[in-house]
Each structure stands twice: as structure tokens, then as C-alpha cells.
Design a protein around this motif. Structure first.
Motif, PDB file in Angstrom:
ATOM      1  N   LYS A 353      21.421 -37.241  36.305  1.00 51.91           N
ATOM      2  CA  LYS A 353      22.549 -37.055  35.330  1.00 51.91           C
ATOM      3  C   LYS A 353      21.919 -36.103  34.155  1.00 51.91           C
ATOM      4  O   LYS A 353      20.743 -36.394  33.668  1.00 51.91           O
ATOM      5  CB  LYS A 353      23.061 -38.133  34.764  1.00 51.91           C
ATOM      6  CG  LYS A 353      24.276 -38.076  33.513  1.00 51.91           C
ATOM      7  CD  LYS A 353      24.757 -39.305  33.190  1.00 51.91           C
ATOM      8  CE  LYS A 353      25.656 -39.405  32.181  1.00 51.91           C
ATOM      9  NZ  LYS A 353      26.224 -40.788  31.690  1.00 51.91           N
ATOM     10  N   SER A 355      20.603 -32.715  31.540  1.00 56.63           N
ATOM     11  CA  SER A 355      19.817 -31.477  31.839  1.00 56.63           C
ATOM     12  C   SER A 355      18.686 -31.673  30.731  1.00 56.63           C
ATOM     13  O   SER A 355      18.757 -32.499  29.716  1.00 56.63           O
ATOM     14  CB  SER A 355      20.616 -30.396  31.790  1.00 56.63           C
ATOM     15  OG  SER A 355      21.073 -30.304  30.483  1.00 56.63           O
ATOM     16  N   GLU A 375      21.200 -31.550  36.903  1.00 52.35           N
ATOM     17  CA  GLU A 375      21.646 -32.601  37.828  1.00 52.35           C
ATOM     18  C   GLU A 375      21.355 -31.897  39.121  1.00 52.35           C
ATOM     19  O   GLU A 375      21.747 -30.926  39.329  1.00 52.35           O
ATOM     20  CB  GLU A 375      22.915 -33.134  37.585  1.00 52.35           C
ATOM     21  CG  GLU A 375      23.448 -34.115  38.578  1.00 52.35           C
ATOM     22  CD  GLU A 375      24.846 -34.738  38.265  1.00 52.35           C
ATOM     23  OE1 GLU A 375      25.428 -35.098  39.148  1.00 52.35           O
ATOM     24  OE2 GLU A 375      25.214 -34.484  37.313  1.00 52.35           O
TER      25      GLU A 375
END
Length: 464
Positions: A353, A355, A375
């Protein structure tokens, strides 16, 4: 004084280990010297993806590990996606799998101590399937797509591709591992006529991941009914299922054939090495290996900027046999996991999930890789190499991963309130940097946070 000297010696040993590791990874001296003068490549991102299975019901792809002349143990990272009401048909592999349920619900069944063990897995669960154990995997989530991340240990593989699947169930696609035996051998093993076996080994043709359920009942009624049964009922009903399918085939052909008495107990004992009891035995599943949920565990470290949790063989005993550890890190927007090294294992990470950014250094302090990650990206960090991860300013960085040791892999943090440098603070360390001891203390005491730190754009937000 004695403690500082001991830590200094440990640091020198660590640096020596890093230098040796460079050669093992095929990193040449001239490459390191020139690294700061050229744009670093994404050499520690896994990008060699191979799709192994693709059907209407799901797919499996694998990112292959690499590393030059590496002697350090490697792991491949696999991704399994299964549509609602689907099944990964029974098989065994030449590699150990460690499954992590990223989202959805699954049921895994495999042979454990010559018994059929079944476990239901939910989001965050980790489960190990040993090499050579026959298993099946089904999506039991109500209308949910199942997403699984898994580690694959190539050290056990036969060397044929990434790993080798031996399918128990199958027909023309996938091909059952049994289908190549001489017909006389199969007839004797199953105590069934060759004509019946011919139909049995040619029914399946839609791939290793198949649909089950009402919408696909005609194509996959065998697996649908099988998965709906309790353990002690499966053997009894499998006989009836094949008799029903024989009648359907006879009606379609306009022929009346004498029914053969199928020995399903012999099938399961021979193929799956399983003796299913006549009466229900709850203790079979009760004593099979349990699952471990990463999200239910108390974090090893947690503060205002994020958290981390690790699981090793002392926490989850099945990991001892595989020699693999697992971990999960959540960094809040703008937070950073301070520079650190893993003294025991190589680390593989999957961004699940958000960045952020990861930077990895060569042993001489030059830049090995400094790149943005998002992700789905998979990175790896060789043992001893210093690195850090930073979440993006506007979104978190959440990553899960595996380490190549099931023993406690206590990371050595180089900077921060509980860092190795803070512990070593003294005249020796100050002399190493060529500064006064007071200057050294002022620098190291400036950071009050440990392990997970704020960056410049988030620090003031938490202080307000």
C-alpha cells in the motif's frame, strides 16, 4: 570503556562482512568507485516477472530473484490471484511455499502426518506449505477476489524453471502426474477398467485454477461438491459423484455400460497418502499447523510515525523448517525507517500500500540504489548493506516481506535515539570522525526518536 570497545570491534567485523558480500554479489571494485559518478540502476528491484498460470478463474506470477555470484540464499516472490468461488487444484511442489493472505479469505488443505488437514485463512494470515506436501487452495470469500503473496525457496527445486508443480488432479490441462503411467499399471493401482480411467484422466481441460459454484457447476461439479463436504464425508461422496458423471456420459453417448465399483479409498491412499477414517476425526485438523496473523500481533516497535512487527521461528514454529522469517512495516506519510543493516539475513519486501522511496548503499558509502517505490513493487536488500525506507509526503508506505533466516534478525539501526552509534558514543567514535567528543555528543543527542523517524515536512506537524 569495555562496552564501547566491544561495540567498535563488532562494527569492524560487520564492515569486513560487507566487503566480502560485495564480491559474492558480483559487484566489482571499479563499479563501486564509479557509482557516485553515474546514475544508479534499479539493481535491487525484482523486475523479472514470469506468469506461470493464467485461466478465467485466476493466475499466478513470480518475480525471480537474482544476485550475480551470490552465495547468500535467495527467494522468489509469487503472487496468486483467484476469483470468487475458485480452486487451485490439488498438487505438490518441489519448493516450500509461505503464503500471506493480502486480501480475501482462503481455505488450504494439505496432507499432514498422512491425514487431510484443512485451515481457513483470513486477511493477514501466514501459512506454510512444505515442499512435497500435496495441497489445494480455494477462495472461500463471499464475492471477494483472493490475493496471496508467497515466498518460494528455489534451493529445494529440481532446477526445472522457477519451481515444478506435480498436479494430482488434471486431464489435458493440467496434466495429472499419474497420467503417464502405463495403462496396465493404473488399472492395477486403481482396480478400475482402462475405459473408465480414460474418461477420468481427460475431463479436466480448463487449467490449474478452476471455477467452482453454481455458475460453473457443469464444468466443475467434482471440485464444487468436494469442497462443500466435511472431511469425513468427502470419500463417500466422491464415489457418488463419479457414478453420476458416468451416467451423464452414458446418456450422452446413447450407450448403457456396466458401472464399475470405484475404490475411492484406494485412490486417496495411493495418490494422497491419506487414510480417511470412517468416522469424523476433529483432532486431525486440530493438531495440524496453525496459522499466524501479522495484523493481530503486538508490534515490536510503534510510535507516532509508524510501526513494525517481525515473526521468526520462535514465534511461529513452522518457519523453523523453512528457515524463512516474515515482517510487516507501516510508515505514516513522510516518515522514515532510519538507516539500518540486517546482520543475519537478506530482506525481501513487497509494497502492499502507498508509495515512497528506498535507498541502499554500497559498503564504501556510495549510492547503490535510490529510487521511488509504489504498490506492487518488490525490492531486496543484501545482508549487511545499509538502507532506509521513506514514505511519500502525502501517503503511507506499507510493506510486507520475507527474510532468509528464521532466527531473530535484529536489525542494527545506525542512527537514532537507540542506534548503534549512540550506544558507541565516546572518544573512540569521535576520533574516527575527527571531531571532539562534545561535538560527537551534540550530533548524536539531537535525534530523540528511534527506529521510525519524522522527516522535515512531518516533524513540525506532530509537534503542533
Amino acid at each position: 570503556m569495555g562496552n564501547r570497545l566491544t561495540l567498535l570491534i563488532m562494527l569492524l567485523i560487520l564492515c569486513h562482512g560487507v566487503s566480502m558480500t560485495m564480491g559474492l554479489w558480483g559487484i566489482e571494485t571499479e563499479d563501486i568507485e564509479n557509482a557516485s559518478h553515474s546514475k544508479p540502476k534499479k539493481m535491487f528491484l525484482l523486475q523479472n516477472s514470469k506468469r506461470l498460470v493464467k485461466t478465467d478463474a485466476g493466475e499466478m506470477s513470480v518475480l525471480q530473484s537474482y544476485g550475480g555470484r551470490v552465495s547468500e540464499r535467495q527467494l522468489h516472490i509469487g503472487f496468486i490471484t483467484m476469483e470468487p468461488n475458485s480452486l487451485f487444484v490439488p498438487q505438490y511442489l518441489d519448493s516450500t511455499l509461505i503464503l500471506f493472505v493480502r486480501s480475501g479469505e482462503a481455505k488450504v488443505g494439505f496432507i499432514y502426518h498422512d491425514k487431510l488437514a484443512e485451515r481457513e485463512l483470513k486477511n493477514g494470515d501466514v501459512y506454510q506449505i512444505p515442499a512435497g506436501s500435496t495441497f489445494f487452495l480455494s477462495n472461500i470469500g463471499d464475492g471477494q477476489t483472493l490475493h496471496i503473496i508467497c515466498s518460494i525457496d528455489p534451493s529445494e527445486s529440481l532446477g526445472v524453471g522457477i519451481f515444478q508443480s506435480f498436479y494430482i488432479g488434471g486431464g489435458s490441462n493440467p496434466v495429472s502426474v499419474l497420467s503417464g503411467f502405463h495403462p496396465h499399471i493404473l488399472e492395477a493401482a486403481f482396480n478400475v477398467s482402462g475405459a473408465e480411467l480414460g474418461r477420468f484422466f481427460t475431463r479436466r481441460h480448463d487449467g490449474p485454477i478452476v471455477h467452482v459454484g453454481d455458475s460453473h457447476a457443469k464444468a466443475s461439479s467434482l471440485w464444487t461438491k468436494f469442497l462443500q463436504l466435511k472431511e469425513d464425508e468427502k470419500l463417500h461422496h466422491m464415489k457418488k459423484m463419479m457414478q453420476d458423471q458416468d451416467e451423464e456420459q452414458e446418456n450422452n453417448d446413447g450407450e448403457v455400460k456396466q458401472k464399475t465399483s470405484w475404490s475411492w479409498r484406494k485412490l486417496l491412499e495411493t495418490v494422497l497418502r491419506n487414510e480417511i477414517p470412517k468416522k469424523k476425526s476433529d483432532h486431525v485438523t486440530h493438531h495440524s499447523p496453525h496459522s499466524c496473523n501479522l495484523y493481530d500481533r503486538k508490534p515490536d516497535f510503534k510510535n507516532s510515525y509508524g510501526s513494525s512487527v517481525t515473526v521468526d521461528g520462535s514465534d511461529y514454529s513452522p518457519l523453523k523448517s523453512s528457515g524463512v522469517g516474515i515482517y510487516h512495516v507501516n510508515l505514516k506519510p513522510g516518515s522514515m525507517m532510519t538507516p539500518h543493516v540486517n546482520p543475519r539475513a537478506t530482506e525481501y519486501g513487497v509494497v502492499v500500500k502507498g508509495s515512497g522511496r528506498i535507498q541502499i548503499l554500497f559498503p564504501n558509502g556510495s549510492n547503490a540504489m535510490d529510487t521511488q517505490i509504489k504498490e506492487g513493487d518488490v525490492f531486496f536488500v543484501p545482508r549487511y548493506f545499509a538502507f532506509c525506507q521513506i514514505a511519500s509526503e502525502n501517503e503511507p508506505l506499507d510493506f510486507f516481506g520475507f527474510t532468509t533466516s528464521s532466527k531473530k534478525n535484529k536489525s542494527q539501526f545506525l542512527v537514532g535515539a537507540s542506534s548503534l552509534m549512540k550506544t558507541m558514543m565516546g572518544p573512540e567514535l569521535a576520533a574516527a570522525f575527527g571531531v571532539s567528543e562534545d561535538t560527537m555528543q551534540n550530533i548524536l543527542n539531537a535525534q530523540h526518536e528511534a527506529v521510525i523517524l519524522p522527516t522535515s515536512w512531518t516533524k513540525h506537524e506532530h509537534e503542533d
